[in-house]
Structures are given as structure tokens and as C-alpha cells.
Write an enzyme that holds these catalytic residues in place. Structure first.
Site, PDB file in Angstrom:
ATOM      1  N   ALA A 300       0.808  -1.212   0.000  1.00 59.03           N
ATOM      2  CA  ALA A 300       0.000   0.000   0.000  1.00 59.03           C
ATOM      3  C   ALA A 300       0.841   1.262   0.000  1.00 59.03           C
ATOM      4  O   ALA A 300       0.500   2.264  -0.613  1.00 59.03           O
ATOM      5  CB  ALA A 300      -0.913   0.001   1.220  1.00 59.03           C
ATOM      6  N   GLU A 304       3.094   2.702  -6.929  1.00 57.13           N
ATOM      7  CA  GLU A 304       3.692   2.009  -8.087  1.00 57.13           C
ATOM      8  C   GLU A 304       3.525   2.782  -9.393  1.00 57.13           C
ATOM      9  O   GLU A 304       4.385   2.749 -10.260  1.00 57.13           O
ATOM     10  CB  GLU A 304       3.072   0.607  -8.252  1.00 57.13           C
ATOM     11  CG  GLU A 304       3.516  -0.408  -7.218  1.00 57.13           C
ATOM     12  CD  GLU A 304       2.679  -0.330  -5.942  1.00 57.13           C
ATOM     13  OE1 GLU A 304       1.780   0.544  -5.890  1.00 57.13           O
ATOM     14  OE2 GLU A 304       2.926  -1.099  -5.010  1.00 57.13           O
ATOM     15  N   ASP A 346      17.636  39.051 -25.679  1.00 59.17           N
ATOM     16  CA  ASP A 346      18.223  39.919 -26.697  1.00 59.17           C
ATOM     17  C   ASP A 346      17.116  40.798 -27.252  1.00 59.17           C
ATOM     18  O   ASP A 346      15.953  40.447 -27.153  1.00 59.17           O
ATOM     19  CB  ASP A 346      18.731  39.074 -27.872  1.00 59.17           C
ATOM     20  CG  ASP A 346      20.021  38.382 -27.545  1.00 59.17           C
ATOM     21  OD1 ASP A 346      20.661  38.781 -26.571  1.00 59.17           O
ATOM     22  OD2 ASP A 346      20.376  37.441 -28.274  1.00 59.17           O
ATOM     23  N   ASP A 667      22.378  34.164 -29.379  1.00 61.21           N
ATOM     24  CA  ASP A 667      22.401  33.602 -30.727  1.00 61.21           C
ATOM     25  C   ASP A 667      23.811  33.424 -31.269  1.00 61.21           C
ATOM     26  O   ASP A 667      24.057  32.603 -32.114  1.00 61.21           O
ATOM     27  CB  ASP A 667      21.564  34.467 -31.685  1.00 61.21           C
ATOM     28  CG  ASP A 667      21.873  35.960 -31.539  1.00 61.21           C
ATOM     29  OD1 ASP A 667      22.877  36.286 -30.882  1.00 61.21           O
ATOM     30  OD2 ASP A 667      21.119  36.787 -32.075  1.00 61.21           O
ATOM     31  N   ASP A 671      28.034  33.612 -27.212  1.00 62.50           N
ATOM     32  CA  ASP A 671      27.000  33.601 -26.179  1.00 62.50           C
ATOM     33  C   ASP A 671      26.993  32.285 -25.412  1.00 62.50           C
ATOM     34  O   ASP A 671      26.348  32.167 -24.372  1.00 62.50           O
ATOM     35  CB  ASP A 671      25.605  33.816 -26.794  1.00 62.50           C
ATOM     36  CG  ASP A 671      25.388  35.257 -27.220  1.00 62.50           C
ATOM     37  OD1 ASP A 671      26.061  36.133 -26.649  1.00 62.50           O
ATOM     38  OD2 ASP A 671      24.565  35.508 -28.112  1.00 62.50           O
TER      39      ASP A 671
HETATM   40  P1  ATP Z   1      20.858  41.906 -29.661  1.00 66.59           P
HETATM   41  O1  ATP Z   1      21.976  41.540 -28.756  1.00 66.59           O
HETATM   42  O2  ATP Z   1      19.666  42.450 -29.013  1.00 66.59           O
HETATM   43  O3  ATP Z   1      20.537  40.872 -30.688  1.00 66.59           O
HETATM   44  P2  ATP Z   1      22.140  43.460 -31.580  1.00 66.59           P
HETATM   45  O4  ATP Z   1      21.735  42.577 -32.677  1.00 66.59           O
HETATM   46  O5  ATP Z   1      21.991  44.927 -31.789  1.00 66.59           O
HETATM   47  O6  ATP Z   1      21.366  43.213 -30.303  1.00 66.59           O
HETATM   48  P3  ATP Z   1      24.817  42.838 -32.055  1.00 66.59           P
HETATM   49  O7  ATP Z   1      24.409  41.983 -33.199  1.00 66.59           O
HETATM   50  O8  ATP Z   1      25.859  42.396 -31.121  1.00 66.59           O
HETATM   51  O9  ATP Z   1      23.609  43.155 -31.148  1.00 66.59           O
HETATM   52  O10 ATP Z   1      25.175  44.248 -32.676  1.00 66.59           O
HETATM   53  C1  ATP Z   1      25.797  45.250 -31.904  1.00 66.59           C
HETATM   54  C2  ATP Z   1      26.049  46.466 -32.751  1.00 66.59           C
HETATM   55  O11 ATP Z   1      26.934  46.144 -33.805  1.00 66.59           O
HETATM   56  C3  ATP Z   1      24.811  47.036 -33.421  1.00 66.59           C
HETATM   57  O12 ATP Z   1      24.147  47.950 -32.612  1.00 66.59           O
HETATM   58  C4  ATP Z   1      25.379  47.704 -34.646  1.00 66.59           C
HETATM   59  O13 ATP Z   1      25.852  48.983 -34.333  1.00 66.59           O
HETATM   60  C5  ATP Z   1      26.571  46.830 -34.979  1.00 66.59           C
HETATM   61  N1  ATP Z   1      26.228  45.855 -36.026  1.00 66.59           N
HETATM   62  C6  ATP Z   1      25.231  44.955 -36.014  1.00 66.59           C
HETATM   63  N2  ATP Z   1      25.239  44.207 -37.097  1.00 66.59           N
HETATM   64  C7  ATP Z   1      26.285  44.616 -37.837  1.00 66.59           C
HETATM   65  C8  ATP Z   1      26.849  44.227 -39.090  1.00 66.59           C
HETATM   66  N3  ATP Z   1      26.333  43.239 -39.800  1.00 66.59           N
HETATM   67  N4  ATP Z   1      27.916  44.878 -39.530  1.00 66.59           N
HETATM   68  C9  ATP Z   1      28.457  45.862 -38.816  1.00 66.59           C
HETATM   69  N5  ATP Z   1      27.997  46.283 -37.638  1.00 66.59           N
HETATM   70  C10 ATP Z   1      26.909  45.681 -37.153  1.00 66.59           C
END
Ligand code: ATP
Length: 942
Positions: A300, A304, A346, A667, A671
Site C-alpha cells: 500500500a 507504483e 536579446d 544567438d 553567447d
Molecule cells: P541583440 O543583442 O539584441 O541581438 P544586436 O543585434 O543589436 O542586439 P549585435 O548583433 O551584437 O547586437 O550588434 C551590436 C552592434 O553592432 C549594433 O548595434 C550595430 O551597431 C553593430 N552591427 C550589427 N550588425 C552589424 C553588421 N552586420 N555589420 C556591422 N555592424 C553591425
């Protein structure tokens, strides 16, 4: 060209690492520009199968079945069956109890097996969902295909964050660094190079012209040709399973297993106590009846059916989460989700739509004045105009704009794609928006790339927040841009950082030295654009005579500033409501972004994550704070801007130091440490890198913040349902034990009313079947209106233990009162006086049915519930009642279970007594309501 039969995608035969790319392309009948044809792909898929590793992660059917017998409860039941058989055989009775117990043990094992293999299958299906995609060239088109579709000869793209999907030979490599620890154990990244064959006996780790399946790209990019797939890859050879969805037991499962052990231990102790104590008091002649009582108690006490119900509930929970777009990779996450106190998300793509549209460009008109250009148009469709002070302007007439827009397409890795009238982006949406912007001025990437081929690049990363490329100019491009040097470098990125690299600014037709005032003006405009919620990028260029570049050269300097580009990334509409739900549920939403603090603040305020005036902490400020200081300021901050992945890690650690349970999204490749550190690491299914997915506990299939909140709700529902059926099952167990325990005192009434077999029946059927139905009970409306539970709390916390004891006592009181009543009744009524035992047995079973119906809600009365919201409970109650009646009225079953036919009146009495259980629970709910209204401090179990 080699015939099909010459294709041998195995370097056991071909030493691919010793060959030049051209030779490999010929051997594999592929083409650098056009890739394989559709027919070739189909033929090779037939020939080589899918690019998958054989699943070594899952358990085989036999292992699952054998594992059932490792359960200590089943082992104890087998022992009980053995003792019962000995007793029966000694008394020259047929050992039917023992046989029945063994049958039920077998049945339980089979049920456990079926349930677990179902759970295992569900996890395997999840694994399929987790399968990554790869960019390949086929029939001259750039496509995204599932990694499992790759075949030898496919030309595929490699970039930072990817987990490489097949073994390949590099055709092109730009600063490509790969971590091959999965294969070689070496944790430092290796720099790979294309077109440099190695010696035959070069060890795996030194074959720099090859990339291997399962290894991770940490930096740069490349293009490779697949040389082997599936089990023929290096990783396949060592048959390690990566991409696995783990099914480790959850803390709750572990605790329940411990509880099982404790119960088994306890029941053994009880047996010993009853037998030894009984023998000491009454002498040896009562030994067998004492043993009988104690065996019933031992059976009891043990729930189970419980472990199987928990496993099924967790598996069903993960399936429901997938329907809501959250893929659980590690089973404990289901449970932890219910106790999350902070969701760190993010911004880009999770809180916002990640559909970027450039809305404004800012360039200098002269040393003291700037010029705002507004851009019209929708989405990625390159149809739109450039407006200045209300008039349409022709961008090609401005040299600054021409140079800036050329920078937008040259310093860019994305591709615009058109399907009918739909335009989309392959690659980063930020870069897609820049391509659309330039295309609106007739500046198209393919044309410009052919005129200015890229010869060097410094890739974008969340730490650097910028990207640079060096291109070789052909005469027509030089003429168009009025440039004289042969090489041109472009940098785009976070405006403050790019501006820091500049010494000049392009003003009209000429570069002019940047004065402090000029810098201030640019930064002011950056703030102004960011304050409108735009993501702002700065763009700059530098002319170069030659490119003697080595690793220590800092070429990102002495640049000339061109202007600002501001793009809108609208918040996701559903997030606002999700944030409200979070707050109601006592969960703090936090935004962590790489973007500018003003952009972050505007979006956070719009979504309700921050209130006007709240503090925004930047990565730079975090750098200057020690851990203790960070812990101190943290409480008031819900937006972190301009942060790098390493700051994310510190934020998680700081929250955890304060006892918070943190869910964190990520992403990028960097990270991974923060995702691992968080209590729930969440990766993005669409934009996330394979490395981040690998490090996560959960993947968002739609990258959406609202999905995290939905998953949290499901986590709470799962936990509440588990607690519900634990209450249900263990309450009845306690009732059974107490009933059996008090029965020796009632010896004059005829002894123990329940046989071990009947108790097993109750535990497995009348408890187990409704418990399974309770496992799918939908969420209570209040599930997201109370604070998260403490993950360290015992399963019996918050009044659950007291509830079980209370219900156990009610069961016992019901049973004993019925015993007294029916014993006297039976004694005066014709028929077998043993009928009262069947009445007790039936009443306990039926009372459990009332319990199942009433326990569906902790606070609402049964009449207040939608009766159809969980039809399974009704189905389970009806089925179990029919089975119980069969036990009484079908002769063979009757004989087997030792029951007696009851008259209609007796059955009515049983029903009446059992109804009292239902009434009791409903009264408890009314009492709790009343107590709450009166403000009495009571501990309500939910
Ligand atoms: P989260 O962290 O919210 O995704 P995010 O996408 O703005 O934010 P990151 O991708 O790290 O963060 O971008 C940080 C910064 O880098 C942006 O604010 C922008 O000024 C610059 N950035 C983002 N993408 C590019 C790119 N493809 N080429 C050059 N600079 C970029």
C-alpha cells in the site's frame, strides 16, 4: 570528367587533404560556381543516404524494458510475491496473490516500457527539429538546405557560429578559425587555409585545408566542397552523437526516485516492526496473519504508478511546448522553466521583428551642417525614394551618398532574394536593409562586387561591433567613386566605434579633418536617430596603396567618415502582452542588447520592459563595476545596452548570486558561456548559430520572446499537474496504509479489509488511470498570476504534504466508519458476512473517483469548471468505475480478486460514503476562499 563510378567520397581511399581544390572538384564532378545539379543530388542521396550520424544516444527497446526492472518498487513487489507464494504453498493454497502480483508487475513494466518508449520517440522527433540548415550552391542557386540533405560534391558556406555539417575541403577561407575539440580534444581554435595540400600522413588536427563535421567555426568564413557525409565522416567514424537532445532525469524525477527508495525502505521497516512487535506481543501463532497485514501495508505504501506518470507528463509537456514553438533540448528545463524569475532577452529578433528597413541617412553637407535624407519604401523591396526637406533627390548626384551606398553593398555578406513579388534576405537582416537601401539608388551588390572584388575582411562580431572589408577597385569603380588608389577599405558598425577610427570626414567632394565639434555633431545626430528607436550604423572608408597585411597590422585606422544609416526594426506586436503576463507572473523581463542605449531604451519603453526614467546600464559601465557593485545596481536595471557576450555572463552570474533563476537568450558563438551558465539557456532557432543551440537547454523555433513566456507557462502547468497527481496518488496511498494499519485493532470486525492484490489494483488502476488523465489538465487561469516557485522547494512544500495527510485521514475515517457500519449490517443480513470487505474496497476506489474529479482545480469548485476542458478525466473515471464493477460482478474476476457480489443497496451505500470524499474536497475549497477573504494566514496547496 570522371564517370559516376569513379566517385569515391572516402579519404580511406582518397587522401583528400593531399589534393588541390580543382582536382577535388573534378573528382567529385562538381562546379565551384554552379554546384551540383538536382539530378546529381538525388542520385547521390540514393547512393550515400542521408548525412546523419547513427543515433547512439537513444536507448534500445530492450534497454528500456530491462530498465523497468531496475525500479526498486518493482523489486519489492517481486519480493512480496515470493513471500506470499511461500505462505500460500505452505498452507496448501493456490498462490494466486503471488501470480497476480507478478502479472501486475509485468503489466506495470510493459506500461512503463510503452510510456518511456513514447517519451523516447518524442525526444527523437525533437532531435529532427533541431537539425541545422546549411547554405549551398545547387544548379547555380544559393539555397538553404537541411544538413541531413548534404551529399558529397555539394559546395557549402561556412561562417562563424556554425557547426560544420559534413567533412569538406576548403575552396575559400577568410580568417577561418575552427574549434575541433569534438574531434581532436584540442580546445584552441585552428586557423584553416584553402588551397594548401598537406602530406599524406599529416595528423587530423593539422589538416588545415579540411573542415570536419561536428567542429565549430569560431571566426571568419569560407566555402568548402563536401567530401564525405554521415557515418563516413571523421566524426561518424568515432560514432559520437552531437546534436543530441538529452533526456537526463529532471531534479524532480531524481527526487521522486529518492522518495521511492525512502518509501520502500520505510515499508520494509514497517513490515519488520509489525511482524517483530506483533510476535513479541501475541506470540508465534499470529505470525502468518501479521505477515499478511504487513505485506498489505508494504504494497500500500508504494506508489507504483507514480514514476511512469511523471515521465509521461514531462514528455507531454515537451510536446505541448513544441506546439508553442519552444523546443526543449534538456528535459530538466521543463521543470526549471516553472521557477524562472528573470528572463534576459536579446532585443534584435526576439523582442523586435528583425525586419530592418532603412528610414534615414545622415551625411555632412559642409563642416557645420548636416543633411538628413529620409528613405521611403516597404520591407526589403528595393522600390523607394530618397527625400530631403520634402523633395525627392537623386542619390547618384551626391558623391558622399554614392560612396556610402557603395560601402553598404561591398561591406556586406547578405543576399537579397526575390520570389515573385516577395523580397527576402539570405543572411543578416541589418545587412539586407543596407542592400535594399543601395538598390533604391540603383547600386546593386552583384555588379559592384564584380567591379571591386573583396580581397580581405575583418568579420563582424558582437565584441567588435563592426565589420571591415578591403576591395580591389577596377577603373570604372574608381571613376564612379572619384578614387585614385587601387584598394578601398570600408568599415561599418556602431557609430561611436567607427567614428573613433576616423581622422577625417567626407564633406561634399573632399575629406576634411574631423574637429571635436564635428565629432560632437555626429554623435548628437546618432543620439537623435537612436532616440527615435532606430538602429544606427556608421560608415567610413580608407584608400590604400597596397595591402601588406599581417596579423598585427591595424588597418582599421586613419579612416574617413561618410555618414550614418538609421534603420527601423519594429517591436513584435505580441511581445507587449507577453511582458504584461511576465510581470503578473512575478517574472522580471530584462533586455540585453548590443545596440545603442537610446535605441534600446525607446524599444524597452514601448514594450513595457522599462519605465520612463529607468536606468540603462551599458557594457562600458559594467566594465567599471566590480561584482559586488554590479550586484548592488542590478535591482534597478531592466535594460543593458552596448553589451558584449562577456557582459551577459556577468549579468547572469550576478543575478544568480542573488538567488534568482535566470533564463537567458543568445544567438552568437560567444553567447555559449552565458547560455551554459543560465538556469535556462535559450537559443534562437532561426537566427541562432549552431554553437549557441548546442549550448542551450531550449531553442525558440520562432525566435520570439512571447514563446519564452508561453514555455514558462507550460513549465508551470507541468509542475502544477505533477504536484496534483502526486497529491492524488500519495493521498490515497496514505489512506490505504492507515486503513490497513488500524485494521488489526478492528480484529473483532474480521481483520484486514484489503488484500495485497486489491491494494495493487487500487494503486495501479484506480490511482494510475485517473492520474494519467490529470497529467493533461489544462492550465488554471491563475497559473501566470502567482510568483514562481522556489526550485529548491520540496515537492511536499506549500501545503502539499499536509493535504496528503489530511486526505489520507479522510480516506481512513471513511473506510473505518464504513467497516463498522457494514460489518454490523452484513452480520444481520443474509449472505456472506465477508461482503463488508468488498464494500470497503469499492468505497475506497469510488472515493478516488470523486477525488479525481474534485482535484482538477485547487481553487475553483467542480461546478465552476468547464466539464469538457479535460474529457480524459471523465473517460478515466467512467472506465475505472466499470472495471471496478466488473471486479465485483464478473465471476472469474470476482474469484481472482476475492470480492463478493454486492446488492444494489450495498452499492448505493458505497457510493454514498465515497461521495463524502468529493464533498470534503469541495468544502475545503470553500473554506480556503472564506479564510482568504477573512485574511487568515493559511497555506494553500496549489
Ligand atoms: P541583440 O543583442 O539584441 O541581438 P544586436 O543585434 O543589436 O542586439 P549585435 O548583433 O551584437 O547586437 O550588434 C551590436 C552592434 O553592432 C549594433 O548595434 C550595430 O551597431 C553593430 N552591427 C550589427 N550588425 C552589424 C553588421 N552586420 N555589420 C556591422 N555592424 C553591425
Amino acid at each position: 570528367m570522371a564517370s559516376h563510378s569513379s566517385l569515391m567520397p572516402s579519404d580511406a581511399i582518397y587522401h583528400w587533404h593531399t589534393l588541390m581544390p580543382d582536382k577535388v572538384l573534378v573528382l567529385l564532378e562538381s562546379d565551384r560556381q554552379h554546384g551540383l545539379t538536382r539530378e546529381q543530388v538525388l542520385e547521390r542521396q540514393q547512393r550515400f543516404g542521408l548525412n546523419e550520424l547513427e543515433d547512439t544516444g537513444g536507448r534500445s527497446g530492450w534497454t528500456i524494458l530491462l530498465d523497468q526492472f531496475k525500479n526498486v518498487m518493482l523489486i519489492m513487489l517481486i519480493a512480496v510475491a515470493a513471500v506470499s507464494a511461500i505462505l500460500d504453498l505452505r498452507g496448501n493454497n493456490f498462490p494466486k496473490d503471488a501470480i497476480a502480483i507478478l502479472l501486475i508487475v509485468g503489466l506495470n513494466a510493459v506500461l512503463g516500457y510503452l510510456q518511456e518508449s513514447r517519451a523516447e520517440k518524442a525526444l527523437a522527433a525533437l532531435k529532427q527539429l533541431a537539425s541545422p540548415v546549411v547554405r549551398v550552391i545547387r544548379d547555380g542557386q544559393l539555397l538553404e538546405v537541411e544538413a541531413s540533405d548534404l551529399v558529397p560534391g555539394d559546395i557549402f558556406w561556412i561562417e562563424a557560429g556554425m557547426q560544420i555539417a559534413a567533412d569538406g575541403l576548403l575552396l575559400e577561407a577568410m580568417n577561418l578559425q575552427v574549434r575541433e575539440s569534438a574531434l581532436t580534444g584540442e580546445s584552441n581554435a585552428v586557423t584553416k587555409r584553402a588551397g594548401e595540400p598537406c602530406d599524406v600522413d599529416t595528423p587530423l588536427g593539422d589538416r588545415l585545408n579540411l573542415v570536419f563535421q561536428g567542429t565549430e567555426v569560431v571566426y571568419g568564413r569560407g566555402v568548402a566542397i563536401v567530401i564525405s557525409t554521415g557515418m563516413r565522416t571523421e566524426l561518424g567514424r568515432i560514432a559520437t552523437m552531437l546534436q543530441s537532445v538529452e533526456s537526463e532525469p529532471t531534479p524532480l524525477q531524481q527526487r521522486m526516485e529518492q522518495l521511492g527508495n525512502v518509501l520502500v525502505g520505510g515499508s520494509m521497516l514497517l513490515v519488520a516492526l509489525v511482524v517483530i512487535g506483533g510476535v513479541l506481543i501475541t506470540g508465534w501463532n499470529q505470525f502468518e496473519s501479521l505477515l499478511e497485514v504487513s505485506l498489505s501495508m508494504a504494497v500500500a505504501v508504494v506508489p507504483e504508478g507514480l514514476p511512469a506518470v511523471i515521465t509521461v507528463t514531462l514528455a507531454l509537456g515537451t510536446q505541448r511546448m513544441v506546439h508553442r514553438h519552444a523546443l526543449i533540448r534538456k528535459l530538466p528545463a521543463v521543470e526549471t522553466l516553472g521557477s524562472v524569475t528573470h528572463i534576459c532577452s536579446d532585443k534584435t529578433g526576439t523582442l523586435t521583428q528583425n525586419k530592418m528597413i532603412v528610414q534615414a541617412v545622415y551625411i555632412d553637407r559642409d563642416e557645420t551642417n548636416g543633411c538628413h535624407v529620409n528613405i521611403t519604401g516597404d520591407g526589403y523591396d528595393p522600390a523607394g525614394e530618397f527625400h530631403h526637406e520634402g523633395c525627392v533627390i537623386a542619390p547618384e548626384t551626391s558623391l558622399v551618398l554614392r560612396r556610402l551606398l557603395a560601402g553598404c553593398v561591398l561591406c556586406n555578406d547578405a543576399t537579397l532574394k526575390r520570389e515573385g513579388s516577395d523580397w527576402s534576405v539570405l543572411g543578416d537582416p541589418t545587412e539586407g536593409a543596407l542592400l535594399t537601401l543601395a538598390a533604391k539608388a540603383n547600386i546593386h551588390k552583384p555588379t559592384w562586387l564584380s567591379q571591386c572584388p573583396r580581397i580581405h575582411e575583418l568579420a563582424f562580431s558582437s565584441e567588435r561591433k563592426r565589420m571591415s572589408v578591403i576591395c580591389k577597385l577596377n577603373p570604372s569603380a574608381s571613376k564612379n567613386l572619384y578614387l585614385t588608389h587601387p584598394y578601398l577599405m570600408y568599415t561599418k558598425g556602431s557609430p561611436e566605434l567607427v567614428l573613433n577610427l576616423c581622422t577625417h570626414a567626407q564633406v561634399g567632394d573632399r575629406p576634411s579633418p574631423l574637429t571635436p565639434e564635428h565629432r560632437q555633431r555626429i554623435l548628437r545626430h546618432t543620439d537623435q536617430m537612436s532616440g527615435r528607436g532606430l538602429r544606427v550604423l556608421g560608415i567610413a572608408y580608407r584608400e590604400l596603396m597596397d595591402i601588406q597585411i599581417n596579423d598585427s597590422t591595424n588597418i582599421e585606422q586613419h579612416m574617413t567618415w561618410l555618414g550614418l544609416v538609421g534603420m527601423l526594426d519594429a517591436p513584435r506586436p505580441e511581445v507587449k502582452e507577453a511582458v504584461v503576463r511576465c510581470r503578473q507572473a512575478g517574472i522580471h523581463p530584462i533586455m540585453i542588447t548590443g545596440d545603442h542605449q537610446l535605441t534600446a531604451r525607446v524599444i524597452a519603453e514601448e514594450l513595457g520592459i522599462a519605465q520612463p526614467g529607468d536606468r540603462v546600464l551599458t557594457g562600458q559601465e559594467i566594465e567599471h563595476l566590480g561584482d559586488a557593485q554590479l550586484d548592488e545596481v542590478m535591482g534597478n536595471v531592466s535594460v543593458y545596452a552596448r553589451v558584449s557576450p562577456k557582459h551577459k555572463l556577468r549579468i547572469v552570474q550576478s543575478l544568480q548570486r542573488q538567488g534568482q533563476i535566470v533564463a537567458m537568450t543568445g544567438d552568437g558563438v560567444n553567447d555559449a558561456p552565458a547560455l551554459k551558465q543560465a538556469n535556462i539557456g535559450i537559443a534562437m532557432g532561426i537566427t541562432g548559430t549552431d554553437v549557441s543551440k548546442e549550448a542551450s537547454d531550449m531553442v525558440l523555433l520562432d525566435d520570439n520572446f512571447a514563446t519564452i513566456v508561453a514555455a514558462t507557462e507550460e513549465g508551470r502547468v507541468v509542475y502544477t499537474n505533477i504536484r496534483r497527481f502526486v497529491k492524488y496518488i500519495l493521498g490515497s496511498n496514505i489512506g490505504e496504509v492507515l486503513t490497513v494499519a488500524v485494521s488489526p485493532i478492528l480484529v473483532p470486525l474480521g481483520g484486514v479489509p484489503l488484500t495485497p492484490l486489491q491494494i495493487l489494483w487500487m494503486n495501479l488502476v484506480t490511482d494510475g488511470v485517473p492520474a494519467l488523465a490529470l497529467a493533461v489538465e489544462p492550465a488554471e487561469p491563475s497559473v501566470m498570476q502567482r510568483p514562481p516557485h522556489d526550485p529548491q522547494e520540496s515537492i511536499f512544500a506549500r501545503g502539499l504534504g499536509a493535504y496528503m495527510l489530511r486526505i489520507g485521514c479522510v480516506f481512513t475515517i471513511l473506510a473505518v466508519s464504513l467497516m463498522v457500519w457494514s460489518y454490523h449490517y452484513a452480520a444481520t443480513t443474509p449472505g456472506d458476512p465477508e461482503r463488508w470487505k468488498t464494500m470497503v474496497f469499492t468505497t475506497l476506489c469510488l472515493a478516488q473517483m470523486g477525488h479525481a474529479i474534485a482535484i482538477r482545480s485547487n481553487s475553483r469548485l467542480t461546478i465552476e469548471l468547464n466539464p469538457l476542458s479535460n474529457p480524459y478525466v471523465w473517460g478515466a473515471v467512467i472506465l475505472t468505475t466499470i472495471l471496478q464493477l466488473m471486479l465485483i460482478y464478473v465471476p472469474p474476476l470476482q474469484e481472482f480478486f476475492g470480492t463478493h457480489v454486492l446488492t444494489a443497496k450495498e452499492l448505493g451505500v458505497c457510493l454514498g460514503f465515497s461521495l463524502l470524499m468529493f464533498v470534503w474536497i469541495e468544502l475545503e475549497k470553500l473554506f480556503v476562499r472564506f479564510a482568504k477573504r477573512m485574511g487568515w494566514p493559511i497555506n494553500v496547496s496549489d
